[in-house]
Design a protein around this motif. Sequence first.
Motif, mmCIF file in Angstrom:
data_model
loop_
_atom_site.group_PDB
_atom_site.id
_atom_site.type_symbol
_atom_site.label_atom_id
_atom_site.label_comp_id
_atom_site.label_asym_id
_atom_site.label_seq_id
_atom_site.Cartn_x
_atom_site.Cartn_y
_atom_site.Cartn_z
ATOM 1 N N GLY A 196 0.830 -1.211 0.000
ATOM 2 C CA GLY A 196 0.000 0.000 0.000
ATOM 3 C C GLY A 196 0.860 1.255 0.000
ATOM 4 O O GLY A 196 2.085 1.186 0.132
ATOM 5 N N ARG A 197 0.221 2.409 -0.118
ATOM 6 C CA ARG A 197 0.979 3.681 -0.175
ATOM 7 C C ARG A 197 1.825 3.891 1.080
ATOM 8 O O ARG A 197 3.022 4.144 1.001
ATOM 9 C CB ARG A 197 0.002 4.866 -0.344
ATOM 10 N N LEU A 198 1.181 3.784 2.262
ATOM 11 C CA LEU A 198 1.930 4.028 3.495
ATOM 12 C C LEU A 198 2.902 2.879 3.786
ATOM 13 O O LEU A 198 4.028 3.102 4.239
ATOM 14 C CB LEU A 198 0.951 4.207 4.668
ATOM 15 N N GLY A 258 1.227 -9.094 2.839
ATOM 16 C CA GLY A 258 0.097 -8.553 2.077
ATOM 17 C C GLY A 258 -1.180 -9.292 2.392
ATOM 18 O O GLY A 258 -1.204 -10.184 3.264
ATOM 19 N N ARG A 259 -2.203 -8.973 1.650
ATOM 20 C CA ARG A 259 -3.533 -9.504 1.937
ATOM 21 C C ARG A 259 -3.602 -11.033 1.892
ATOM 22 O O ARG A 259 -4.259 -11.663 2.698
ATOM 23 C CB ARG A 259 -4.508 -8.925 0.908
ATOM 24 N N THR A 308 -3.167 -1.213 6.832
ATOM 25 C CA THR A 308 -3.960 -1.962 5.853
ATOM 26 C C THR A 308 -5.236 -1.204 5.463
ATOM 27 O O THR A 308 -5.157 -0.272 4.670
ATOM 28 C CB THR A 308 -4.281 -3.371 6.381
ATOM 29 N N ALA A 335 -1.013 1.988 12.268
ATOM 30 C CA ALA A 335 -1.224 3.233 11.535
ATOM 31 C C ALA A 335 -2.627 3.296 10.944
ATOM 32 O O ALA A 335 -3.139 4.372 10.646
ATOM 33 C CB ALA A 335 -0.199 3.334 10.400
ATOM 34 N N SER A 365 -6.457 3.513 10.075
ATOM 35 C CA SER A 365 -7.554 4.295 10.650
ATOM 36 C C SER A 365 -8.584 3.384 11.306
ATOM 37 O O SER A 365 -8.757 2.243 10.901
ATOM 38 C CB SER A 365 -8.289 5.071 9.550
ATOM 39 N N VAL A 417 -1.404 5.023 16.283
ATOM 40 C CA VAL A 417 -1.100 6.410 15.907
ATOM 41 C C VAL A 417 -1.951 6.813 14.697
ATOM 42 O O VAL A 417 -1.670 6.403 13.574
ATOM 43 C CB VAL A 417 0.404 6.598 15.583
ATOM 44 N N PRO A 418 -2.996 7.616 14.917
ATOM 45 C CA PRO A 418 -3.850 8.009 13.793
ATOM 46 C C PRO A 418 -3.143 8.893 12.758
ATOM 47 O O PRO A 418 -3.584 8.966 11.623
ATOM 48 C CB PRO A 418 -5.000 8.763 14.467
ATOM 49 N N ASN A 419 -2.075 9.591 13.151
ATOM 50 C CA ASN A 419 -1.327 10.388 12.151
ATOM 51 C C ASN A 419 0.100 10.587 12.651
ATOM 52 O O ASN A 419 0.303 11.042 13.766
ATOM 53 C CB ASN A 419 -2.006 11.743 11.926
ATOM 54 N N PHE A 420 1.083 10.257 11.799
ATOM 55 C CA PHE A 420 2.485 10.321 12.215
ATOM 56 C C PHE A 420 3.122 11.683 11.976
ATOM 57 O O PHE A 420 4.270 11.893 12.340
ATOM 58 C CB PHE A 420 3.310 9.268 11.465
ATOM 59 N N LYS A 424 -8.129 7.737 -1.223
ATOM 60 C CA LYS A 424 -8.366 7.407 0.190
ATOM 61 C C LYS A 424 -9.746 6.788 0.328
ATOM 62 O O LYS A 424 -10.743 7.371 -0.101
ATOM 63 C CB LYS A 424 -8.235 8.663 1.068
HETATM 64 N N1 LIG Z 1 -1.291 6.943 10.771
HETATM 65 C C1 LIG Z 1 -0.976 7.651 9.698
HETATM 66 O O1 LIG Z 1 -0.171 8.630 9.764
HETATM 67 C C2 LIG Z 1 -1.582 7.294 8.373
HETATM 68 C C3 LIG Z 1 -1.110 7.904 7.193
HETATM 69 C C4 LIG Z 1 -1.649 7.496 5.978
HETATM 70 C C5 LIG Z 1 -2.634 6.507 5.947
HETATM 71 N N2 LIG Z 1 -3.088 5.967 7.106
HETATM 72 C C6 LIG Z 1 -4.076 4.885 7.127
HETATM 73 O O2 LIG Z 1 -3.350 3.683 6.859
HETATM 74 C C7 LIG Z 1 -4.178 2.767 6.121
HETATM 75 C C8 LIG Z 1 -3.477 2.397 4.808
HETATM 76 O O3 LIG Z 1 -3.391 3.569 4.010
HETATM 77 P P1 LIG Z 1 -2.804 3.495 2.536
HETATM 78 O O4 LIG Z 1 -2.962 4.839 1.946
HETATM 79 O O5 LIG Z 1 -1.458 2.839 2.528
HETATM 80 O O6 LIG Z 1 -3.867 2.482 1.862
HETATM 81 P P2 LIG Z 1 -3.660 1.555 0.597
HETATM 82 O O7 LIG Z 1 -2.723 2.198 -0.367
HETATM 83 O O8 LIG Z 1 -5.029 1.152 0.154
HETATM 84 O O9 LIG Z 1 -2.891 0.267 1.188
HETATM 85 C C9 LIG Z 1 -3.465 -0.693 2.010
HETATM 86 C C10 LIG Z 1 -2.733 -2.013 1.750
HETATM 87 O O10 LIG Z 1 -3.167 -2.991 2.695
HETATM 88 C C11 LIG Z 1 -3.425 -4.196 2.001
HETATM 89 N N3 LIG Z 1 -4.364 -5.042 2.736
HETATM 90 C C12 LIG Z 1 -5.734 -4.987 2.754
HETATM 91 N N4 LIG Z 1 -6.218 -5.945 3.566
HETATM 92 C C13 LIG Z 1 -5.137 -6.619 4.067
HETATM 93 C C14 LIG Z 1 -4.980 -7.726 4.943
HETATM 94 N N5 LIG Z 1 -6.053 -8.345 5.483
HETATM 95 N N6 LIG Z 1 -3.719 -8.143 5.240
HETATM 96 C C15 LIG Z 1 -2.636 -7.542 4.713
HETATM 97 N N7 LIG Z 1 -2.712 -6.492 3.847
HETATM 98 C C16 LIG Z 1 -3.962 -6.053 3.533
HETATM 99 C C17 LIG Z 1 -3.979 -3.728 0.680
HETATM 100 O O11 LIG Z 1 -3.950 -4.772 -0.281
HETATM 101 P P3 LIG Z 1 -5.078 -4.794 -1.470
HETATM 102 O O12 LIG Z 1 -4.718 -3.635 -2.346
HETATM 103 O O13 LIG Z 1 -4.870 -6.124 -2.061
HETATM 104 O O14 LIG Z 1 -6.413 -4.605 -0.792
HETATM 105 C C18 LIG Z 1 -3.013 -2.577 0.354
HETATM 106 O O15 LIG Z 1 -1.798 -3.061 -0.211
HETATM 107 C C19 LIG Z 1 -5.524 3.486 5.958
HETATM 108 O O16 LIG Z 1 -6.389 3.110 7.017
HETATM 109 C C20 LIG Z 1 -5.151 4.953 6.073
HETATM 110 O O17 LIG Z 1 -6.244 5.748 6.502
HETATM 111 C C21 LIG Z 1 -2.578 6.344 8.314
#
Ligand SMILES: NC(=O)c1ccc[n+]([C@@H]2O[C@H](COP(=O)([O-])OP(=O)(O)OC[C@H]3O[C@@H](n4cnc5c(N)ncnc54)[C@H](OP(=O)(O)O)[C@@H]3O)[C@@H](O)[C@H]2O)c1
Length: 236
Positions: free
Chosen positions: A14-16, A37-38, A58, A80, A82, A106-109, A140
């Motif tokens: 994923g992006r993060l 991964g998933r 995730t 991380a 949400s 941590v909801p936001n780093f 998002k």
């Molecule tokens: N705390 C912070 O500072 C912060 C910053 C940014 C984002 N976030 C949060 O972090 C989360 C991820 O954000 P993102 O932008 O990286 O999302 P994203 O690009 O959609 O990445 C999520 C990744 O998790 C994978 N995944 C889904 N279900 C899974 C499972 N059961 N086991 C293992 N991997 C799984 C997805 O695979 P598939 O593509 O195959 O579904 C995808 O590769 C979100 O909840 C976002 O709101 C938090």
Amino acid sequence: MSARRRVAVIGAEGRLGRHACELLESSAEFELVARIGRGDALEAAVRAARAELAFESTRAGLGFEHAERLLRAGVRPLVATSGVTPEENERLDALARGLGLGGLVVPNFSVGSWLLQRLSAEAARWFERAEIVELHHDKKRDAPSGTALETARRMRAERGEGAREVPIHSVRLPGLYAHQEVLFGAPGEVLTLRHDMSGPDAFGPGILAALRHVATASGVGRGLDAVFARGVPTAN
Ligand SMILES: NC(=O)c1ccc[n+]([C@@H]2O[C@H](COP(=O)([O-])OP(=O)(O)OC[C@H]3O[C@@H](n4cnc5c(N)ncnc54)[C@H](OP(=O)(O)O)[C@@H]3O)[C@@H](O)[C@H]2O)c1
């Protein structure tokens, strides 16, 4: 030199997750030992990699379940993702303490977002009416954002019992990255606090400092207050 801490990344594609992997690969303190991964079996993968810590990013709603499974597998989670509620956070805390482990949600780093939350809580003591506008890129998936929910929660906590709800407005558009405004209104004046992120580099210092904290933490806390208690680290 002591051995590097072994870290697994859950949601590594994923992006993060990709950003966390890059940080770990260039770290002298941590070692990236698994990209999960998933399709992977979580417990088997962290055990096979002998991970001590796991960075979980995730999909909204999975953070609690994954953190619980990681703790039961003997791995300290940094969540991380949400959507982990304060009540779920407390359950993780009790579980970790029972197992002699620690973790963190941590909801936001980003440092700027952490400060925005603290400043918003402070301003909420003086303004009865406030609304949040959070704006993110159109990939998002969750809305409202975890950061906006956490900001509203902190504002209400500061105001105390019976405090008015803080409405949250979500915008998803291409061209945006991650932005949040908190508007405070009173007769004849408006105070606006705003934070803008242009890319994931803003998460780096917070992610590394939080992993350092999780490595020795007792129980599962929330947010960056304890992590940044002795000052905010630089990226290097
Ligand atoms: N705390 C912070 O500072 C912060 C910053 C940014 C984002 N976030 C949060 O972090 C989360 C991820 O954000 P993102 O932008 O990286 O999302 P994203 O690009 O959609 O990445 C999520 C990744 O998790 C994978 N995944 C889904 N279900 C899974 C499972 N059961 N086991 C293992 N991997 C799984 C997805 O695979 P598939 O593509 O195959 O579904 C995808 O590769 C979100 O909840 C976002 O709101 C938090």
